[in-house]
Motif scaffolding. Structure first.
Motif, PDB file in Angstrom:
ATOM      1  N   GLY A 235       0.821  -1.206   0.000  1.00 49.36           N
ATOM      2  CA  GLY A 235       0.000   0.000   0.000  1.00 49.36           C
ATOM      3  C   GLY A 235       0.847   1.245   0.000  1.00 49.36           C
ATOM      4  O   GLY A 235       2.083   1.196   0.076  1.00 49.36           O
ATOM      5  N   ASN A 236       0.167   2.393  -0.068  1.00 48.70           N
ATOM      6  CA  ASN A 236       0.873   3.663  -0.254  1.00 48.70           C
ATOM      7  C   ASN A 236       1.589   4.170   0.991  1.00 48.70           C
ATOM      8  O   ASN A 236       2.283   5.176   0.934  1.00 48.70           O
ATOM      9  CB  ASN A 236      -0.095   4.728  -0.778  1.00 48.70           C
ATOM     10  CG  ASN A 236      -1.300   4.916   0.132  1.00 48.70           C
ATOM     11  OD1 ASN A 236      -1.272   4.589   1.312  1.00 48.70           O
ATOM     12  ND2 ASN A 236      -2.384   5.448  -0.438  1.00 48.70           N
ATOM     13  N   GLN A 237       1.447   3.480   2.122  1.00 48.30           N
ATOM     14  CA  GLN A 237       2.136   3.909   3.346  1.00 48.30           C
ATOM     15  C   GLN A 237       3.455   3.173   3.577  1.00 48.30           C
ATOM     16  O   GLN A 237       4.146   3.445   4.565  1.00 48.30           O
ATOM     17  CB  GLN A 237       1.222   3.687   4.556  1.00 48.30           C
ATOM     18  CG  GLN A 237       0.046   4.652   4.625  1.00 48.30           C
ATOM     19  CD  GLN A 237       0.497   6.068   4.900  1.00 48.30           C
ATOM     20  OE1 GLN A 237       1.067   6.354   5.945  1.00 48.30           O
ATOM     21  NE2 GLN A 237       0.248   6.965   3.964  1.00 48.30           N
ATOM     22  N   LYS A 238       3.824   2.296   2.674  1.00 45.99           N
ATOM     23  CA  LYS A 238       5.000   1.453   2.913  1.00 45.99           C
ATOM     24  C   LYS A 238       6.274   2.277   3.102  1.00 45.99           C
ATOM     25  O   LYS A 238       7.050   2.032   4.036  1.00 45.99           O
ATOM     26  CB  LYS A 238       5.182   0.462   1.767  1.00 45.99           C
ATOM     27  CG  LYS A 238       6.344  -0.493   1.993  1.00 45.99           C
ATOM     28  CD  LYS A 238       6.457  -1.535   0.891  1.00 45.99           C
ATOM     29  CE  LYS A 238       7.647  -2.451   1.115  1.00 45.99           C
ATOM     30  NZ  LYS A 238       7.771  -3.480   0.044  1.00 45.99           N
ATOM     31  N   LYS A 239       6.507   3.279   2.255  1.00 42.80           N
ATOM     32  CA  LYS A 239       7.730   4.076   2.355  1.00 42.80           C
ATOM     33  C   LYS A 239       7.792   4.825   3.675  1.00 42.80           C
ATOM     34  O   LYS A 239       8.855   4.898   4.314  1.00 42.80           O
ATOM     35  CB  LYS A 239       7.830   5.038   1.181  1.00 42.80           C
ATOM     36  CG  LYS A 239       8.197   4.369  -0.136  1.00 42.80           C
ATOM     37  CD  LYS A 239       8.415   5.397  -1.237  1.00 42.80           C
ATOM     38  CE  LYS A 239       8.828   4.715  -2.538  1.00 42.80           C
ATOM     39  NZ  LYS A 239       9.043   5.705  -3.625  1.00 42.80           N
ATOM     40  N   GLU A 240       6.674   5.394   4.098  1.00 40.57           N
ATOM     41  CA  GLU A 240       6.654   6.116   5.374  1.00 40.57           C
ATOM     42  C   GLU A 240       6.921   5.174   6.541  1.00 40.57           C
ATOM     43  O   GLU A 240       7.621   5.528   7.498  1.00 40.57           O
ATOM     44  CB  GLU A 240       5.312   6.824   5.552  1.00 40.57           C
ATOM     45  CG  GLU A 240       5.123   8.019   4.618  1.00 40.57           C
ATOM     46  CD  GLU A 240       3.891   8.840   4.971  1.00 40.57           C
ATOM     47  OE1 GLU A 240       3.479   8.811   6.148  1.00 40.57           O
ATOM     48  OE2 GLU A 240       3.358   9.485   4.067  1.00 40.57           O
ATOM     49  N   LEU A 241       6.364   3.973   6.469  1.00 41.22           N
ATOM     50  CA  LEU A 241       6.597   2.988   7.528  1.00 41.22           C
ATOM     51  C   LEU A 241       8.066   2.574   7.565  1.00 41.22           C
ATOM     52  O   LEU A 241       8.656   2.444   8.646  1.00 41.22           O
ATOM     53  CB  LEU A 241       5.696   1.772   7.312  1.00 41.22           C
ATOM     54  CG  LEU A 241       4.189   2.026   7.405  1.00 41.22           C
ATOM     55  CD1 LEU A 241       3.413   0.771   7.031  1.00 41.22           C
ATOM     56  CD2 LEU A 241       3.783   2.508   8.786  1.00 41.22           C
TER      57      LEU A 241
END
Length: 373
Positions: A235-241
């Motif tokens: 999902g689109n939150q992977k980089k932030e995580l």
């Protein structure tokens, strides 16, 4: 046999269990109407060349949705009953429901209902919508029923049908993962496979509040409690995580497995874990985990939850933490891992299985639906 029309915008693939259970009903003949391409970017169920399905392509005008040819078809039909899935902005389906009621055909809306206990304008509009267009409601959870009753909806017109996944296929997988394979899976994922293993399965999106979970892992590490965390999904939150993980220096405790649509592999990944954690709304993740005998952690704010969180029975098959509180999430992880260590593995699995086997399965659902008509 009674002919029952089931009208959805489209039928998502994860409804395979109940779709096929209804198609195999010996009491009623269910005909499914909707867009074969699915809706809301969800992978559709493939009816193939089934005589149980008619395709009515969906299209959008502003905030409103329509199904091409649906109203014309409904006008020509007088079934013994109908089930629809529709919020107020699916115009063709709403008109179809009204046509059924004019014809004297009983029609139910299979829906979430009202998920919050707020007495606001939106909930009152939904109350009017449900009262005017439908003979009754099929709801995913008891809290939604309670909210509707508190607003004045007739309790006798509400049936709680819960939700289900591919129960028939999933139950074949239960207990097939032995301890050796379980350990092999953990070893393939983490440098320290003997740590307790948490799992999250689902899309990596902001509403899932996965940043709270990563913070809780860091807080546990500060207490010299080391747990591994497996993400199954994308999902689109992977980089932030990943950035947060690097900041906390816990990369060796985290594994991003990626999205998996293979049920056997999902079973192995879930069953190799000690508990499932969903810090935001939990939804079908709760059922997926409990089905495979793994306890669940999620938050306790019922106004910000999906109906499936009702399957979590605190201190039996899971625990609940204070909404948006990473410190309490950390504490509840400790509590659940303690429960898991104190119970026998067999008893813990049985505690997880019980509510799924009683309510959250297609057998329960099809019996309830058959009884309506």
């Amino acid at each position: 046999m009674n002919k029952i029309l089931v009208i959805y915008p489209g039928f998502p693939h994860y409804r395979v269990g109940i779709i096929e259970a209804l198609m195999n009903s010996t009491q009623n003949h269910y005909l499914f109407l909707g867009d074969k391409r699915g809706y809301n970017k969800l992978k559709p169920y493939n009816f193939k060349d089934s005589a149980n399905f008619k395709d009515f392509p969906a299209y959008k005008i502003g905030p409103f949705y329509f199904n091409k040819g649906l109203i014309r078809y409904v006008i020509s039909q007088k079934p013994n009953g109908a089930i629809v899935h529709s919020p107020p902005n699916w115009i063709s389906i709403i008109i179809a429901a009204l046509i059924f009621r004019i014809k004297g055909v009983k029609v139910y809306n299979w829906t979430h209902g009202i998920l919050t206990n707020h007495r606001n304008l939106k909930n009152r509009i939904y109350l009017i919508f449900y009262k005017f267009f439908f003979d009754g409601l099929l709801l995913y959870g008891n809290i939604a029923k309670e909210n509707l009753m508190n607003l004045g909806f007739d309790k006798d017109k509400i049936k709680v049908i819960y939700n289900s996944l591919n129960y028939k296929e999933q139950i074949k997988l239960r207990e097939t993962l032995d301890e050796n394979e379980r350990q092999q899976i953990r070893t393939s994922l983490f440098d320290n496979p003997n740590n307790d293993q948490l799992v999250f399965i689902g899309r990596l999106t902001v509403q899932k509040k996965l940043n709270l979970l990563i913070k809780a892992i860091k807080l546990l590490k500060d207490e010299k409690i080391y747990v591994n965390l497996l993400f199954v999904g994308d999902g689109n939150q992977k980089k932030e995580l990943q950035s947060q993980i690097d900041k906390y220096k816990i990369a060796n405790q985290i594994c991003f497995y990626g999205a998996s649509y293979d049920e056997t592999q999902n079973y192995k990944l879930i069953a190799s874990s000690d508990c499932c954690v969903a810090p935001g709304e939990i939804g079908l993740t709760a059922m997926h985990s409990l089905m495979f005998g793994v306890p669940v952690i999620s938050h306790n704010d019922r106004n910000r939850q999906m109906p499936e969180f009702e399957a979590i029975l605190p201190n039996t098959n899971g625990v609940l933490f204070e909404y948006d509180d990473a410190v309490d999430l950390k504490e509840q992880i400790k509590i659940l891992l303690k429960i898991s260590n104190e119970k026998s593995k067999l008893q813990l699995r049985k505690d997880c299985y019980k509510i799924i086997d009683e309510y959250y399965n297609p057998n329960y659902q099809v019996n309830l639906v058959d009884s309506l008509f």
